[in-house]
Design a protein around this motif. Structure first.
Motif, PDB file in Angstrom:
ATOM      1  N   LEU A   1       2.410  93.373  36.961  1.00 10.83           N
ATOM      2  CA  LEU A   1       3.440  94.328  37.354  1.00 10.83           C
ATOM      3  C   LEU A   1       3.290  94.725  38.812  1.00 10.83           C
ATOM      4  O   LEU A   1       2.204  94.707  39.376  1.00 10.83           O
ATOM      5  CB  LEU A   1       3.370  95.574  36.473  1.00 10.83           C
ATOM      6  N   ASP A   2       4.437  95.124  39.369  1.00 14.81           N
ATOM      7  CA  ASP A   2       4.460  95.486  40.783  1.00 14.81           C
ATOM      8  C   ASP A   2       3.579  96.689  41.079  1.00 14.81           C
ATOM      9  O   ASP A   2       2.973  96.769  42.128  1.00 14.81           O
ATOM     10  CB  ASP A   2       5.899  95.800  41.203  1.00 14.81           C
ATOM     11  N   PHE A   3       3.512  97.643  40.143  1.00 15.16           N
ATOM     12  CA  PHE A   3       2.756  98.844  40.507  1.00 15.16           C
ATOM     13  C   PHE A   3       1.260  98.579  40.558  1.00 15.16           C
ATOM     14  O   PHE A   3       0.531  99.291  41.247  1.00 15.16           O
ATOM     15  CB  PHE A   3       3.126 100.059  39.639  1.00 15.16           C
ATOM     16  N   VAL A   4       0.810  97.535  39.888  1.00 13.31           N
ATOM     17  CA  VAL A   4      -0.590  97.151  40.017  1.00 13.31           C
ATOM     18  C   VAL A   4      -0.819  96.516  41.389  1.00 13.31           C
ATOM     19  O   VAL A   4      -1.810  96.796  42.070  1.00 13.31           O
ATOM     20  CB  VAL A   4      -0.981  96.202  38.876  1.00 13.31           C
ATOM     21  N   ASP A   5       0.146  95.683  41.818  1.00 14.63           N
ATOM     22  CA  ASP A   5       0.064  95.120  43.173  1.00 14.63           C
ATOM     23  C   ASP A   5       0.090  96.226  44.210  1.00 14.63           C
ATOM     24  O   ASP A   5      -0.633  96.174  45.207  1.00 14.63           O
ATOM     25  CB  ASP A   5       1.241  94.173  43.409  1.00 14.63           C
ATOM     26  N   ALA A   6       0.947  97.225  43.965  1.00 13.92           N
ATOM     27  CA  ALA A   6       1.034  98.335  44.911  1.00 13.92           C
ATOM     28  C   ALA A   6      -0.312  99.046  45.003  1.00 13.92           C
ATOM     29  O   ALA A   6      -0.793  99.346  46.093  1.00 13.92           O
ATOM     30  CB  ALA A   6       2.123  99.310  44.470  1.00 13.92           C
ATOM     31  N   ALA A   7      -0.946  99.275  43.849  1.00 12.11           N
ATOM     32  CA  ALA A   7      -2.244  99.952  43.851  1.00 12.11           C
ATOM     33  C   ALA A   7      -3.277  99.103  44.580  1.00 12.11           C
ATOM     34  O   ALA A   7      -4.091  99.618  45.339  1.00 12.11           O
ATOM     35  CB  ALA A   7      -2.685 100.234  42.423  1.00 12.11           C
ATOM     36  N   ARG A   8      -3.231  97.779  44.353  1.00 11.01           N
ATOM     37  CA  ARG A   8      -4.181  96.914  45.066  1.00 11.01           C
ATOM     38  C   ARG A   8      -3.953  96.991  46.559  1.00 11.01           C
ATOM     39  O   ARG A   8      -4.887  96.963  47.355  1.00 11.01           O
ATOM     40  CB  ARG A   8      -4.019  95.469  44.594  1.00 11.01           C
ATOM     41  N   SER A   9      -2.669  97.106  46.954  1.00 12.02           N
ATOM     42  CA  SER A   9      -2.384  97.056  48.385  1.00 12.02           C
ATOM     43  C   SER A   9      -2.842  98.335  49.087  1.00 12.02           C
ATOM     44  O   SER A   9      -3.031  98.308  50.288  1.00 12.02           O
ATOM     45  CB  SER A   9      -0.907  96.809  48.617  1.00 12.02           C
ATOM     46  N   TYR A  10      -2.990  99.460  48.376  1.00 12.03           N
ATOM     47  CA  TYR A  10      -3.560 100.605  49.080  1.00 12.03           C
ATOM     48  C   TYR A  10      -5.044 100.782  48.804  1.00 12.03           C
ATOM     49  O   TYR A  10      -5.610 101.835  49.037  1.00 12.03           O
ATOM     50  CB  TYR A  10      -2.764 101.893  48.891  1.00 12.03           C
ATOM     51  N   GLY A  11      -5.647  99.734  48.283  1.00 10.63           N
ATOM     52  CA  GLY A  11      -7.100  99.703  48.263  1.00 10.63           C
ATOM     53  C   GLY A  11      -7.744 100.215  46.998  1.00 10.63           C
ATOM     54  O   GLY A  11      -8.932 100.525  46.997  1.00 10.63           O
ATOM     55  N   ALA A  12      -6.975 100.345  45.902  1.00 11.61           N
ATOM     56  CA  ALA A  12      -7.571 100.824  44.654  1.00 11.61           C
ATOM     57  C   ALA A  12      -8.536  99.784  44.097  1.00 11.61           C
ATOM     58  O   ALA A  12      -8.284  98.582  44.203  1.00 11.61           O
ATOM     59  CB  ALA A  12      -6.475 101.124  43.635  1.00 11.61           C
ATOM     60  N   SER A  13      -9.622 100.266  43.487  1.00 14.49           N
ATOM     61  CA  SER A  13     -10.610  99.338  42.951  1.00 14.49           C
ATOM     62  C   SER A  13     -10.160  98.833  41.587  1.00 14.49           C
ATOM     63  O   SER A  13      -9.274  99.391  40.949  1.00 14.49           O
ATOM     64  CB  SER A  13     -11.950 100.049  42.812  1.00 14.49           C
ATOM     65  N   GLY A  14     -10.802  97.754  41.157  1.00 13.02           N
ATOM     66  CA  GLY A  14     -10.457  97.162  39.865  1.00 13.02           C
ATOM     67  C   GLY A  14     -10.624  98.131  38.711  1.00 13.02           C
ATOM     68  O   GLY A  14      -9.753  98.236  37.848  1.00 13.02           O
ATOM     69  N   TRP A  15     -11.722  98.864  38.721  1.00 14.00           N
ATOM     70  CA  TRP A  15     -11.972  99.838  37.657  1.00 14.00           C
ATOM     71  C   TRP A  15     -10.871 100.880  37.604  1.00 14.00           C
ATOM     72  O   TRP A  15     -10.387 101.256  36.551  1.00 14.00           O
ATOM     73  CB  TRP A  15     -13.314 100.541  37.861  1.00 14.00           C
ATOM     74  N   TYR A  16     -10.510 101.351  38.806  1.00 18.72           N
ATOM     75  CA  TYR A  16      -9.494 102.400  38.871  1.00 18.72           C
ATOM     76  C   TYR A  16      -8.172 101.886  38.315  1.00 18.72           C
ATOM     77  O   TYR A  16      -7.503 102.564  37.530  1.00 18.72           O
ATOM     78  CB  TYR A  16      -9.328 102.858  40.323  1.00 18.72           C
ATOM     79  N   ILE A  17      -7.797 100.664  38.708  1.00 17.61           N
ATOM     80  CA  ILE A  17      -6.530 100.104  38.225  1.00 17.61           C
ATOM     81  C   ILE A  17      -6.576  99.949  36.713  1.00 17.61           C
ATOM     82  O   ILE A  17      -5.626 100.294  36.004  1.00 17.61           O
ATOM     83  CB  ILE A  17      -6.253  98.758  38.922  1.00 17.61           C
ATOM     84  N   ALA A  18      -7.711  99.450  36.212  1.00 18.34           N
ATOM     85  CA  ALA A  18      -7.811  99.222  34.765  1.00 18.34           C
ATOM     86  C   ALA A  18      -7.701 100.540  34.003  1.00 18.34           C
ATOM     87  O   ALA A  18      -6.971 100.636  33.018  1.00 18.34           O
ATOM     88  CB  ALA A  18      -9.123  98.532  34.441  1.00 18.34           C
TER      89      ALA A  18
END
Lengths: 352, 281, 344
Positions: free
Chosen positions: A237-254
């Motif tokens: 999903l796009d919002f996961v890409d968005a989170a990655r693009s502002y530097g969120a860590s894998g744990w945080y996204i999960a």
């Protein structure tokens, strides 16, 4: 030619009535489920061979209340330390001192007590009659709810935790971890679950904890598959890409973005799973492999009644109805939960 | 029959729609007439209810919707007038696809994803024209050719997801035209497409109309597209029809504020490019 | 006019803020057939060079599927690069893979609705990036979020709403606020207005232009619409099938397109007159099987054998403004094309 008619009765259908009907159903299901849980928690206050309050040799005692407290989850063990007063026997109540009194539960019999003749019909003393060994059916039913609710809730809690951890790891990490977890799930699913449970039960032995462990550790596969699928689709999903693009860590996204989305369908599946667990437990007890003969369960009651199905078929009705109603409630609640947690049903209906 | 019905082929009278009882209406008292061979553009912002009107026109609104007013398809001499809202489901089924056809915004989504294009087309042709199995396939390829697909055999054998957006919209148009409808409802037919393809589809619709005296109800948010295809523009704002004017009077000074706003929004983009080009030597 | 030449001369002397050189991105394309698997690679971005001065706004124009979104994702580090570098102020973003250098490039996604977690409110959506900003203290967060929302022109009253409760235009403003809250140097806008109504498009474009100028942001603006690009960008790069086929100042490209594809892009804008104009035939070719030589040759009316045999490279047109580059063997014959379209 008169074609225009201002109101078309076919088209004025009423959606509100349909939702009202559903509401009514859900509310009664929720009420029944809450009643079952309360009955399970407070079983000794409803049916017990000790009084709720009694005055004995000038002192007040609360044997049923302390028994109830000692059976509560988490805090129960604390109450167990204080050894309460006990009437020596069922007959003690007739031998009370003149100025003593006792307030008894509505059903003043324990689930395993032989209190009357075998196979009594329903009467004022025994509202649902007695079984083949003279035990009160209502008391057994109330204490059977205890086992069913514990097995249903705890085994699904266990299955949920295992399923979310394994499914989440598979869906989020991908690659080799996904491969290993997926194969593990497949192996677990291919194995005939009931057979596995039978083998493990023989090995672990009877007991509520054993049955919770066995059901929990075999029923997590569907949860894991669900969580894995949610994580896999969520990763794209796009919002996961968005989170990655502002530097969120894998744990945080999960944990912050993927898990909440996966939790809703998991909760629904777990609610249906409670129904399955109740049925499984009843089935195991019916086979004599369940909790054991020293604890009253609905499955055990069914087995006892089955022996006399020709002479006293009425004994089947009470445990059957209890199992049927509890499973039905779980399904109705699960369905309503699915509706209310699905964002598409909530606000996807209106369009421009 | 009155004098008016000789020309008008589709009449919407005082249409009000709400999706559920108690909810705010999506359309309020909308009246609209389409003459034979005329193209009408229904313009408005998203959420103003223009798609609801399109769905109501072929009675595809959800069963729970509350609808008031009337929609009548008069059609031409060969067919009887049909009361869209009052007729039974079977009568409506005979209208959908045969007399009123629809093209949607998302062309790939409006095609069946598991069926080859030629099979979908042949299926429709067999249903609406009663073509036999063998002639339907040939007719399907012909209709693909008619919507400007250069290689009908290859496209016919493809699945929808293998097509580009423009190609899929051509196929959707071929499907809509299969029943030789009198009225084509196009709901944002080009807004999912790129510039070049957009121009191609606009041209294709225009060409089809020229050949088959088709009436068009175009639904769009873009006044530029409306201007390029329609000869009358109806503006919807806040669930009401606020303006209805022929295309050549759009620039007149006494237009409704909503119309002005939509015209200006469409010109905003163009104006930047034009001023840029004019400023440089 | 004089002002624009002045600034372009001024920026020439500065070092580029963002420099992309020889960027290649490809994907594995697995076509599953019954019991067999065909793996091929799709070359989505094929040797792209771009360079942006600080405060410049570059429009990346092309049809859907031409690789412009992939290019954006590659710059953001969301897809792995095959080859090439993305350098920010001279230092490679991939080598210094620290969070803070990544955060200096932010992106506005095409579908604002999909780019936001449906379970979070506007406020928490915009606050979320700040959790990963080491320079921002916890106490500053509310202030920064309010500032970003205000900059994006979002109504403060609606900050407690969920994405599905907002209109498309408001949602895009939230997306802008989220991209700006980290105070980046470069913002990549991937079709930020194509999902909006025309009237909302105008508002958002004006807002973006305003922000870009007041903050002197470096911006890459991806769109398929030349008009939108003209409204906001000072330079354009036209992309076709993973390659840049023409680049230069916006006005120059609009007035004198040198590549036949750009020519058709600009004629297609005039919808009311399409009947009188020759249209580009055919469909964009599939990136799985790109045509040999110039990728545009199957649709090009002025192609020759040279176009089939040899891939043209991006070269200066020889015009006085040497920034105008085109990848076409026959850019001098573009006049013929204009004749075809006007006489037809």
């Amino acid at each position: 030619m008169t074609i225009a008619n201002p109101t078309n009765p076919i088209l004025w259908t009423d959606r509100a009535s349909a939702s009202k009907r559903r509401n009514w159903l859900t509310r009664s299901a929720a009420a029944i489920a809450i009643t079952f849980i309360l009955v399970a928690l407070l079983a000794p206050l409803l049916a017990w061979h000790q009084p709720i309050v009694c005055k004995y040799q000038g002192k007040y005692y609360f044997p049923a209340i302390s028994d109830t407290a000692s059976r509560l989850p988490l805090v129960g063990s604390w109450f167990q330390k204080a050894k309460p007063f006990r009437f020596p026997s069922f007959d003690a109540r007739t031998e009370l001192e003149p100025n003593a009194f006792a307030l008894w539960p509505p059903v003043p019999y324990g689930p395993m007590e032989m209190v009357a003749d075998a196979n009594c019909a329903a009467s004022r003393a025994h509202w649902l009659g007695t079984d083949d060994r003279g035990r009160d059916v209502l008391a057994r039913l109330i204490h059977g709810a205890c086992v069913s609710v514990r097995v249903g809730v705890y085994s699904m809690l266990l299955a949920g935790i295992v399923g979310i951890v394994i499914g989440g790891a598979a869906g989020f990490c991908g690659g080799a971890i996904d491969w290993m977890c997926s194969r593990l799930i497949e192996i677990m699913m291919c194995f005939p679950a009931f057979f596995l449970i039978l083998v493990v039960m023989v090995w672990i032995g009877n007991g509520v904890t054993g049955i919770i462990l066995v059901i929990g550790l075999t029923q997590w596969t569907s949860i894991a598959r669900l969580v894995r699928a949610e994580f896999l689709s969520g990763r794209e999903l796009d919002f996961v890409d968005a989170a990655r693009s502002y530097g969120a860590s894998g744990w945080y996204i999960a944990l912050r973005h993927l898990l909440p989305a996966a939790l809703a369908p998991t909760l629904v599946a777990l609610t249906f799973g409670v129904a399955d667990a109740i049925l499984l437990e009843a089935g195991l007890s019916w086979l004599g492999l369940g909790v054991g003969a020293d604890v009253a369960t609905w499955g055990g009651m069914l087995r006892d009644a089955y022996d006399q199905i020709r002479t006293h078929p009425g004994l089947m009705t009470a445990p059957c109805a209890a199992i049927f109603i509890s499973v039905l409630c779980c399904h109705i609640l699960g369905e309503q939960l699915r509706r209310s947690l699905d964002p598409r049903i909530g606000f996807g209906e209106s369009r421009s | 029959m009155s004098e008016r019905s000789a020309h008008s082929m589709f009449e919407v009278t005082d249409l009000s729609v709400r999706y559920a009882r108690g909810e705010a209406p999506v359309l309020r008292d909308v009246s609209l007439t389409i003459d034979r061979g005329e193209s009408i553009a229904l313009v408005g912002d998203s959420g103003c209810g223009k798609s609801t009107l399109a769905l109501a026109a072929i009675r595809l609104l959800p069963k729970t919707a509350c609808i008031r007013g009337s929609i009548v398809l008069r059609g031409d001499h060969r067919a009887m007038p049909v009361d869209i809202l009052g007729s039974d489901e079977r009568a409506i089924e005979r209208v959908r696809g045969r007399r009123i056809a629809m093209v949607f915004q998302d062309p790939i989504g409006s095609l069946n994803p598991v069926m080859r294009i030629e099979k979908q087309l042949a299926e429709v042709l067999r249903v609406v024209r009663g073509a036999s199995r063998s002639t339907a396939r040939r007719a399907a390829l012909e209709s693909l050719d008619r919507v400007g697909i250069a290689d009908p055999i290859r496209v016919g054998r493809a699945y929808p997801h293998e097509l580009s957006g423009g190609m899929a919209q051509r196929v959707a148009l071929a499907l809509a035209l299969a029943g030789e409808p009198e009225l084509l409802i196009a709901d944002e037919p080009t807004s999912a497409l790129d510039g070049i393809v957009q121009a191609q589809i606009v041209e294709l619709i225009r060409e089809t109309q020229r050949q088959t005296n088709l009436s068009l109800l175009l639904i769009t948010h873009d006044m530029a597209i409306a201007k390029s295809l329609a000869n009358r523009v109806c503006v919807i704002e806040a669930n009401r029809l606020v303006d209805d004017c022929p295309i050549d009077q759009l620039t007149a000074s006494n237009r409704h504020a909503a119309t002005e706003r939509l015209i200006q929004a469409a010109e905003f983009k163009r104006s930047a490019a034009i001023t840029l080009m004019e400023r440089t030597p | 006019m004089t002002k624009s030449t002045h600034t372009s001369q001024e920026t020439e002397r500065q070092a580029p803020r963002l420099r992309i050189s020889n960027l290649h991105v490809s994907f594995a394309n697995r076509a599953h057939r019954w019991l067999q698997r065909n793996a091929s690679r799709i070359h989505a971005v094929h040797g792209v060079d771009l360079s942006l001065q600080p405060g410049a706004c570059l429009g990346l124009v092309g049809e859907s599927g031409c690789g412009k979104s992939t290019l954006a994702r590659a710059i953001m580090g969301l897809v792995p690069l095959d080859r090439g570098t993305v350098a920010l102020d001279g230092s490679d973003v991939q080598c210094t893979n620290s969070r803070s250098s990544r955060q200096r490039i932010q992106m506005i996604f095409q579908h604002a609705h999909a780019s936001m977690n449906p379970r979070m409110t506007v406020e928490s959506i915009v606050t979320d990036p700040l959790r990963f900003d080491d320079r921002c203290r916890k106490s500053e967060r509310t202030q920064r979020v309010a500032g970003a929302l205000q900059l994006a022109g979002f109504d403060e009253q609606l900050r407690g709403r969920y994405p599905h409760e907002l209109s498309g235009g408001q949602l895009q403003r939230v997306a802008i606020a989220r991209a700006l809250v980290l105070e980046p140097d470069v913002v990549i806008c991937d079709e930020p207005v194509s999902a909006l109504d025309v009237s909302a498009q105008a508002e958002i474009l004006a807002q973006l232009k305003d922000i870009q100028q007041t903050r002197s942001l470096t911006m890459i603006f991806i769109t398929h619409d030349l008009d939108i690009a003209a409204a906001i960008c000072d330079r354009l790069a036209v992309m076709y099938l993973g390659r840049i086929v023409e680049s230069g100042p916006t006005a120059e490209i609009l007035r004198h397109p040198k590549h036949p594809y750009t020519h058709y892009l600009s004629t297609a804008r005039n919808l009311e007159r399409t009947g009188g104009l020759a249209q580009l035939e055919g469909e964009p070719p599939s990136p799985t099987a790109p045509p040999a030589g110039c990728a545009f040759h199957p649709r090009c009316p002025i192609r020759t054998d040279q176009c089939i045999a040899q891939t043209p490279s991006l070269a200066s047109t020889g015009q006085p403004s040497s920034q105008h580059q085109v990848a076409c063997h026959h850019s001098d014959r573009i006049v013929e094309l204009q004749k075809i379209t006007t006489t037809d």
